[in-house]
Design a protein around this motif. Structure first.
Motif, short mmCIF file in Angstrom:
data_model
loop_
_atom_site.label_atom_id
_atom_site.label_comp_id
_atom_site.label_asym_id
_atom_site.label_seq_id
_atom_site.Cartn_x
_atom_site.Cartn_y
_atom_site.Cartn_z
N UNK A 59 0.79 -1.16 0.02
CA UNK A 59 0.12 0.04 -0.15
C UNK A 59 0.79 1.32 -0.16
N UNK A 60 0.65 2.15 -0.66
CA UNK A 60 1.24 3.54 -0.81
C UNK A 60 0.91 4.43 0.23
N UNK A 61 -0.11 4.07 1.13
CA UNK A 61 -0.44 5.01 2.36
C UNK A 61 -0.42 4.04 3.37
N UNK A 62 0.72 4.07 4.01
CA UNK A 62 0.51 3.47 5.46
C UNK A 62 -0.03 4.50 6.51
N UNK A 63 -0.50 3.56 7.58
CA UNK A 63 -1.31 4.48 8.49
C UNK A 63 -0.68 4.13 10.02
N UNK A 64 -0.62 5.61 10.33
CA UNK A 64 -0.18 5.69 11.85
C UNK A 64 -0.89 4.94 12.69
N UNK A 65 -0.34 4.08 13.66
CA UNK A 65 -1.11 3.48 14.71
C UNK A 65 -1.03 3.40 16.17
N UNK A 66 0.32 3.75 16.21
CA UNK A 66 1.04 3.91 17.55
C UNK A 66 1.53 3.00 17.91
N UNK A 67 1.15 2.45 19.22
CA UNK A 67 1.69 1.04 19.73
C UNK A 67 0.80 -0.01 19.66
N UNK A 68 -0.28 0.17 18.88
CA UNK A 68 -1.22 -0.86 18.45
C UNK A 68 -0.68 -2.27 18.16
N UNK A 69 0.45 -1.92 17.26
CA UNK A 69 1.12 -3.23 16.91
C UNK A 69 1.72 -4.02 17.86
N UNK A 70 2.16 -3.27 19.01
CA UNK A 70 3.02 -4.03 20.05
C UNK A 70 1.85 -4.85 21.01
N UNK A 71 0.57 -4.21 21.12
CA UNK A 71 -0.36 -4.62 21.81
C UNK A 71 -0.68 -5.90 21.29
N UNK A 72 -1.22 -5.75 19.89
CA UNK A 72 -1.88 -6.84 19.33
C UNK A 72 -0.96 -8.07 19.01
N UNK A 73 0.30 -7.65 18.83
CA UNK A 73 1.43 -8.82 18.70
C UNK A 73 1.64 -9.52 19.93
#
Length: 308
Positions: A59-73
């Motif tokens: 995707x050419x438009x990545x979205x800022x999600x903060x620490x959500x990746x860490x929480x989900x991971x």
């Protein structure tokens, strides 16, 4: 006249300007600093940026999600399983990183000669083999469908389990397959450590009537303590990386996650599921954990050195 010419020829060159003297060290360090920025700190910074984005590598438009990746991971059971399995790999690899190579090195060190050199070269041969080719060879050998191991065991009337398809045997098999290269490499490191042992202490022990075992136990082994600690720390830190190729080729983390580890999980998140954010979050977590571990080890060594 001649005295004047000689004095001018031997006179010291004029001092460089002050600004030039200050810039000279940076001219020498410049290439190294540039290489570190391009290949180490730049990618590390970019990985940190990716860890707070939701991006699928396309995707050419990545979205800022903060620490959500860490929480989900770290809310996923797969991540917890990978961390636990990495601990199993460390425990499984420890004897092969310390006890076995040290024993082999001691045996060859006590019997020097051409035969020992030949055995040492033979034992070192797994290190020079391509990891991918070795893993593919093991895949054919352990195949439950007419693999060499299955054929030999079945022909001998012995049970032949599905070594890589059974969750009970898959992880130990991965450890044993990987161990061949680690034993060979660490045997060479122990041999190098044995070459630096003080021979006078061994001769003194023999003159005092010590047996071969007593000399090894009380004179040789204490002088190998630093090497044992170093290789133990190395195993704890990189055992998961050692088994990565075999996991990727032979089991892909299966069956049922039995052979997964955090390094293969990182690869799977990034290139199987195209989740660059989760993969980067895991990479940042691994890097931070290793940095804390190395800092703790360095601090402990400094305190130990100061206490002497």
């Amino acid at each position: 006249m001649n005295a004047t010419v000689d004095a001018e020829a031997t006179a010291a060159p004029p001092p460089a300007p002050r600004a030039g003297r200050r810039a000279r060290p940076w001219l020498y360090l410049g290439p190294l600093i540039a290489a570190l920025v391009i290949w180490v700190y730049g990618p590390l910074l970019w990985t940190g940026v990716l860890s707070v984005l939701d991006w699928n590598l396309i995707s050419p438009d990545p979205e800022f999600v903060g620490v959500e990746n860490y929480v989900e991971l770290f809310g996923r059971p797969e991540t917890t399983n990978a961390i636990v399995r990495t601990g199993f790999y460390v425990l499984g690899m420890l004897p092969f990183a310390t006890v076995f190579p040290m024993t082999l090195a001691l045996m060859l060190w006590r019997r020097p000669g051409r035969a020992a050199e030949a055995y040492r070269a033979l034992l070192f041969s797994p290190v020079v083999l391509a990891p991918l080719a070795t893993a593919i060879s093991w895949k054919f050998l352990l195949s439950p469908e007419q693999g060499l191991v299955d054929t030999v065991l079945s022909g001998s009337g012995l049970p032949s389990p599905n070594w890589l398809g059974d969750p009970r045997t898959a992880l130990p098999v991965i450890v044993v397959i990987t161990a061949g290269k680690i034993v060979a490499l660490n045997m060479v490191l122990f041999s190098a450590a044995l070459a630096g042992i003080d021979r006078r202490s061994i001769e003194a022990a023999r003159i005092d009537g010590a047996t071969g075992w007593e000399t090894t136990r009380y004179v040789v082994l204490p002088q190998l303590a630093r090497t044992v600690v170093l290789l133990t720390a190395l195993c704890v830190v990189v055992a998961g990386q050692w088994v990565f190729t075999n996991v990727a080729v032979l089991t892909r983390g299966g069956p049922d996650g039995a052979t997964d580890n955090i390094y293969y999980r990182l690869y799977a998140e990034g290139f199987d599921f195209f989740d660059a954010g989760a993969a980067s979050a895991l990479a940042v977590t691994i890097t931070a954990t290793l940095a804390v571990a190395f800092g703790a080890i360095a601090s402990a060594r400094r305190r130990s050195h100061d206490a002497r």
